[in-house]
Each structure stands twice: as structure tokens, then as C-alpha cells.
Design a protein around this motif. Sequence first.
Motif, PDB file in Angstrom:
ATOM      1  N   PRO A 157      26.134  41.041  35.691  1.00 13.88           N
ATOM      2  CA  PRO A 157      26.744  41.005  37.001  1.00 13.88           C
ATOM      3  C   PRO A 157      28.150  40.331  36.851  1.00 13.88           C
ATOM      4  CG  PRO A 157      25.016  39.539  37.194  1.00 13.88           C
ATOM      5  CD  PRO A 157      24.828  40.252  35.868  1.00 13.88           C
ATOM      6  N   SER A 158      28.256  39.337  35.646  1.00 18.88           N
ATOM      7  CA  SER A 158      29.472  38.750  35.770  1.00 18.88           C
ATOM      8  C   SER A 158      30.718  39.696  35.267  1.00 18.88           C
ATOM      9  CB  SER A 158      29.479  37.954  34.722  1.00 18.88           C
ATOM     10  OG  SER A 158      28.985  37.889  33.410  1.00 18.88           O
ATOM     11  N   LEU A 159      30.323  40.673  34.483  1.00 18.73           N
ATOM     12  CA  LEU A 159      31.338  41.597  33.696  1.00 18.73           C
ATOM     13  C   LEU A 159      32.343  42.225  34.624  1.00 18.73           C
ATOM     14  CD1 LEU A 159      31.068  43.468  30.577  1.00 18.73           C
ATOM     15  CD2 LEU A 159      32.357  44.311  32.219  1.00 18.73           C
ATOM     16  N   PRO A 160      31.871  42.998  35.775  1.00 19.37           N
ATOM     17  CA  PRO A 160      32.894  43.687  36.608  1.00 19.37           C
ATOM     18  C   PRO A 160      33.653  42.562  37.457  1.00 19.37           C
ATOM     19  CG  PRO A 160      30.615  43.853  37.376  1.00 19.37           C
ATOM     20  CD  PRO A 160      30.610  43.228  35.856  1.00 19.37           C
ATOM     21  N   VAL A 161      33.260  41.423  37.645  1.00 21.88           N
ATOM     22  CA  VAL A 161      34.066  40.617  38.490  1.00 21.88           C
ATOM     23  C   VAL A 161      35.208  39.849  37.677  1.00 21.88           C
ATOM     24  CG1 VAL A 161      33.964  38.368  39.835  1.00 21.88           C
ATOM     25  CG2 VAL A 161      32.215  40.189  40.083  1.00 21.88           C
ATOM     26  N   GLU A 162      34.535  39.356  36.392  1.00 24.73           N
ATOM     27  CA  GLU A 162      35.423  38.911  35.457  1.00 24.73           C
ATOM     28  C   GLU A 162      36.718  39.732  35.189  1.00 24.73           C
ATOM     29  OE1 GLU A 162      35.835  35.659  34.738  1.00 24.73           O
ATOM     30  OE2 GLU A 162      33.985  35.408  35.853  1.00 24.73           O
ATOM     31  N   THR A 163      36.203  41.163  35.202  1.00 23.84           N
ATOM     32  CA  THR A 163      37.444  42.208  34.910  1.00 23.84           C
ATOM     33  C   THR A 163      38.447  42.104  36.013  1.00 23.84           C
ATOM     34  OG1 THR A 163      35.858  43.627  33.696  1.00 23.84           O
ATOM     35  CG2 THR A 163      37.904  44.523  34.439  1.00 23.84           C
ATOM     36  N   LEU A 164      37.935  42.141  37.080  1.00 24.35           N
ATOM     37  CA  LEU A 164      39.007  41.828  38.229  1.00 24.35           C
ATOM     38  C   LEU A 164      39.518  40.593  38.339  1.00 24.35           C
ATOM     39  CD1 LEU A 164      36.442  43.195  41.294  1.00 24.35           C
ATOM     40  CD2 LEU A 164      38.056  44.461  39.978  1.00 24.35           C
ATOM     41  N   ARG A 165      38.923  39.348  38.105  1.00 22.64           N
ATOM     42  CA  ARG A 165      39.855  38.364  37.920  1.00 22.64           C
ATOM     43  C   ARG A 165      40.663  38.241  36.938  1.00 22.64           C
ATOM     44  NH1 ARG A 165      34.028  34.600  38.292  1.00 22.64           N
ATOM     45  NH2 ARG A 165      34.176  34.857  40.710  1.00 22.64           N
ATOM     46  N   SER A 166      40.578  39.122  35.850  1.00 26.71           N
ATOM     47  CA  SER A 166      41.604  38.910  34.564  1.00 26.71           C
ATOM     48  C   SER A 166      43.029  39.858  35.003  1.00 26.71           C
ATOM     49  CB  SER A 166      40.997  39.688  33.633  1.00 26.71           C
ATOM     50  OG  SER A 166      40.971  41.351  33.747  1.00 26.71           O
ATOM     51  N   ALA A 167      43.147  40.390  36.076  1.00 32.91           N
ATOM     52  CA  ALA A 167      44.133  41.270  36.598  1.00 32.91           C
ATOM     53  C   ALA A 167      45.503  40.334  36.925  1.00 32.91           C
ATOM     54  CB  ALA A 167      43.973  42.036  37.898  1.00 32.91           C
ATOM     55  N   ARG A 168      46.508  40.772  36.063  1.00 33.59           N
ATOM     56  CA  ARG A 168      47.725  40.038  36.048  1.00 33.59           C
ATOM     57  C   ARG A 168      49.146  40.888  36.775  1.00 33.59           C
ATOM     58  NH1 ARG A 168      44.957  37.200  35.460  1.00 33.59           N
ATOM     59  NH2 ARG A 168      44.701  35.425  34.065  1.00 33.59           N
ATOM     60  N   ARG A 169      49.137  42.404  36.750  1.00 32.61           N
ATOM     61  CA  ARG A 169      50.046  43.090  37.221  1.00 32.61           C
ATOM     62  C   ARG A 169      49.568  43.910  38.518  1.00 32.61           C
ATOM     63  NH1 ARG A 169      51.182  46.859  34.743  1.00 32.61           N
ATOM     64  NH2 ARG A 169      49.724  46.949  33.157  1.00 32.61           N
ATOM     65  N   ARG A 170      48.458  44.525  38.520  1.00 34.83           N
ATOM     66  CA  ARG A 170      47.744  45.442  39.478  1.00 34.83           C
ATOM     67  C   ARG A 170      46.528  45.379  39.465  1.00 34.83           C
ATOM     68  NH1 ARG A 170      49.184  51.649  37.211  1.00 34.83           N
ATOM     69  NH2 ARG A 170      48.031  51.489  35.170  1.00 34.83           N
ATOM     70  N   LEU A 171      45.990  45.703  40.637  1.00 33.38           N
ATOM     71  CA  LEU A 171      44.706  45.788  41.137  1.00 33.38           C
ATOM     72  C   LEU A 171      44.139  46.587  42.157  1.00 33.38           C
ATOM     73  CD1 LEU A 171      42.058  42.543  41.146  1.00 33.38           C
ATOM     74  CD2 LEU A 171      41.370  44.979  41.611  1.00 33.38           C
ATOM     75  N   LEU A 172      43.756  47.851  41.667  1.00 30.84           N
ATOM     76  CA  LEU A 172      43.522  48.763  42.579  1.00 30.84           C
ATOM     77  C   LEU A 172      42.086  49.116  42.713  1.00 30.84           C
ATOM     78  CD1 LEU A 172      46.143  51.560  41.504  1.00 30.84           C
ATOM     79  CD2 LEU A 172      46.436  49.551  43.269  1.00 30.84           C
ATOM     80  N   LEU A 173      41.393  48.612  43.906  1.00 34.29           N
ATOM     81  CA  LEU A 173      40.090  48.992  43.918  1.00 34.29           C
ATOM     82  C   LEU A 173      39.546  50.070  44.958  1.00 34.29           C
ATOM     83  CD1 LEU A 173      37.390  46.106  43.779  1.00 34.29           C
ATOM     84  CD2 LEU A 173      37.218  47.992  45.840  1.00 34.29           C
ATOM     85  N   ALA A 174      38.906  50.909  44.485  1.00 33.35           N
ATOM     86  CA  ALA A 174      38.284  52.197  45.352  1.00 33.35           C
ATOM     87  C   ALA A 174      36.870  52.068  45.365  1.00 33.35           C
ATOM     88  CB  ALA A 174      38.659  53.507  44.747  1.00 33.35           C
ATOM     89  N   GLY A 175      36.232  51.987  46.472  1.00 25.80           N
ATOM     90  CA  GLY A 175      34.720  51.873  46.689  1.00 25.80           C
ATOM     91  C   GLY A 175      34.424  52.835  47.974  1.00 25.80           C
TER      92      GLY A 175
END
Length: 534
Positions: free
Chosen positions: A175-193
Motif C-alpha cells: 500500500p505504500s508504493l502508490p502513495v509514495e509515487t504520488l508524493r514524489s511529484a515535482r512538476r505535475r500530478l494528475l489523478l483520475a479515479g
Amino acid sequence: MSRGHRLALAILLLTAATAPVGTAPVTANAGDGALVTAVPNPTADGDAGEYAVVRVPTASTANWTLDDGERVVAVPTDRPAARVALTATPNATRRLTDVPVVAVPALALSNAGERLRLRRNGAAAAALTYRDAPEGDRLVRTDDGTAWRPLGYQPRDVHRYGPATVTGFVLPDSPSLPVETLRSARRRLLLAGYTLTSSRVVDALIAAHRRGVAVRVLVDAEPVGGRTARGAAALDRLAAAGVDVRALGGPRARFDYHHPKYAVVDDRALVLTENWKPAGVGGRSSRGWGVVVDSAPVAADLAALFRADAGWRDALPWRRFRRGKTFAPGASAEGSYPSRFEPTETTAAGVRVLTAPGNAESALVGVIDGADDRVDVIQPTVGRRDGPLLRATIRAAERGVRVRILVSGAWYVAEENAALVEWLNGLAERRDLPLTARVAEPAGRYEKIHAKGVVADGVVVVGSLNWNENAVSENREVALAVRSDALAAYFRETFVADWQGRGRVGRTTWVVVAGALAALVLAVVVARKTIRFA
């Protein structure tokens, strides 16, 4: 009535005006002109905004007209663009299309049906015939001819990309991998759900926004069962922090549901089978699959899809959408499960981006049809037994491919899945096919199957696509087809663990199992030994 049923009611033909009904449109050269599309029944009082798009040569000296057998309107040729939208209500039409709009006061399109003719100097150049125009839809070309599609919807081809670094993982194990991926954003973060209730995800999005990352969120406006107060509070927090949050839906919706689960993080794409909530990415309930693809082209592709989906009038700012609405309480999943499978990283030979409606079903059928050795399918449930995807798996077994289908044992699908498994195993037994189906028993490793995955030889398909008719034809869905023997081996290993987790195999197969157990007990008695079962 769903859009799928409305499509079935619509009988559409693009024809040359002088050709018999059913033949292809005659648009042999640029001088012929064309009737491109029509929107006879927009979602507005009095059909304000109805229009027809024609293409004629610019600066033409010919006399171009459009008629329906009763009225004749002139088509201007002094425009900078060859393609124009003709309408009697230009202000309303400009809100519906990006095509240059030309006011033609006499134009009127019937919702019940029309035969429009485009003429050049009085001679027929092209025609458009339709019946029973669905509300809010327009005509588009498809591989099979023509069809009604919602305004704002653009069909997509399967997009293919070269080698890429891919990380595969499963939930609830990582469960940590998807959240850590989001936390690594530096320029853009587009989340669709589909839904978003996870406080960890919300925290990551707000933190990214505060450090200057361009953050946008797109969710479904009206998920099944309604949005919970917890979900509304999560979106409220994001909007209050300044994040661009939109809800896709309403009377002009292009899709029945906005159901994908993906994020674009800088030049990486995160694609999941799970929702952005504790039960999904939080690892509190569901068996899910996911991949992170480190590829600028794949990320750019999904970013373009996000912009298209978030940029139409059915994607409403959250604060406007939620105004005056109340939301019911909802419980959050609180399960705890062991981590048996660590993520794996490998280099994939290729990645394909699949989307629905449009290409996902046919592309996935192609993946299954291309298998020579093994096909493993994991799904919450399967819709029609005669659906193209299930038929493809049966065809694979008929040519000798070993097929396994694992479905959920959750209470809300238990009865239908038990019947499906018995039918599939009975079919395999009668026809001597190398096909087996099981209802999963998690045995404490997860609560329920929510993954939607396929491993076909060296190809892994991961995404939001359920195996039912509504998902493939009415919902926005996203999946990736990744070609990698190493990734296929990883997901097949997790599949086998779930497959062997004391899955129920249906009454037909239990007869064989019971016989084997009886023989084992007899052997034990004869040998006068004791066996202890863990």
C-alpha cells in the motif's frame, strides 16, 4: 435508458445521395465535399444548438447547398476553414463544438429522422440519413460504419510505445508504493479515479500543490450508491487547498461512469485496478494489481486523455457540483493483511494504452487470441457468458492454451460467480478443454478480489476494465497492456498464490477432489499413519 441501448436503437447510414441505402459515402476527392456529422437533439430547450458539420473547398466558385427535401440553405465558401458547423442558433452551438460556426437561420433538424443532402451546383455530393437521434449525441465514424456518440467524446486508437522501466505490485501487500509515487511529484500530478476517500492520498495531493506541483483531480460525479460524507469531505479539503477538483457526470455526461484509476506523476504513469480509498490503495481490503511505468510518452498519452476528459462541460468544478447536496455516512475499510509479495522492477519491451469506450475490449480480445501457452484471468465477476472477452478465453482453451479464471467470492457476487464457475468447469469437462475456473477464498490474505487483470503468455493487462458490457461500451476505463516476460512471471506468481488459496472450484470439480481425498484417506488407513492438516 443507457447509451448502449440508445445506440442499438439508432440506425445510421452515411451514403452518397445517388447511391442505394447502405453503401459507403462518396467523398472521393476534396472537391466533392462531405457531410461530416450532425447533432439534431442537443440537451437544451427547443434543441437550441442543433447543427450539421459540412466540409467544402474554401474559396470555391461552386454553389454549395444543404437541404432536407423541404428547406434549402446556402453553404458559405468564403470561410478560412473548409469545415464549418451550420446552425440556426450560433451562440448555443459555439458551446457545443470547436468547429467554426456559421449562422443559417433556416436550418432545422428533426429528432425523429432526416435525410440531409449536400449539393454542388444542384448535383448531389453526399447525404446523411439518420433516425431516432439520441439526446445529447452526435454522429461519429467507427470501424463498423457510424454510431451515435456523446458530445465531447472522441474515440481513441490503441497507442503503442517502446521499451520502458515498469514496476509491478499487488495490493494489499504494497500500500505504500502508490502513495509514495504520488508524493514524489515535482512538476505535475494528475489523478483520475472513480472515488477518492483516502486521507493519505489527499495529504499527498495537497502537499504536492503547496510545493508548486500542478495538481488536478477528476472523479466520477455519481458513483453507484452515492458519494459518502467521507468522500465529499476529502474533495472539500482538496478544493479548499486550491487543488483543481472536478466531478464528471450529470445530464450531459459522455460516459455512464468515470471509472479509471490512474495518475500521471511527472513523466511516470501509475495505473491501478483499485480505487483511491483505504479499501484499495490503502491496502485495507482488496486484492488489486498495479504498475508504475517510467515513460515520458506513456505519461504524456494519459495526460492528454486527462485533459480531454476534464476539459468538457460535463466535468464540473467540485464546489459548484456539490452545492446544495447532502451525503450519507459511509464506513471505511479497516482490515489488516500480510505483505507476501514485494514489488518488482523490470524493463518492458512495449506498452499499449487501452481505453474504453472504444478500443479496450477489442485490444484485450487480441491479447487473449494471441496466446499460445497460458492465459490467467482475475476478475471480480464476469458479465455475459456470451461476451467477447469470455468467448476469447474459451477459444484459447479450444486451441490448447491452458486457461484459468479466478473470480471473487464477495457476498454481492457469490451466487452468480458460483454459477459461472460451475458452468465453465462443466463446459471444460464436457469438451475436454484445458480450462478451469474458481471462486477465490482469500484465507486471510485479503478480503475480496477487486483486481481486473490478465496474464497471457508474456503480456500483462492491468487496469479498471471489468468484464461486462457496460464497462467496455459506456464507461471511461483505462488499462495498460505491458509486454514483459519478467512482469508476466511476477503477476502469474501472485495469481497462483490466490488460485491455490483454497479456492472453491464448483460442484463438478469437487466430485474429483472428493474422490482424491477418499483415496488418500484409504491409503493413510492402510499405512496406519496419521496426517495433520495445517
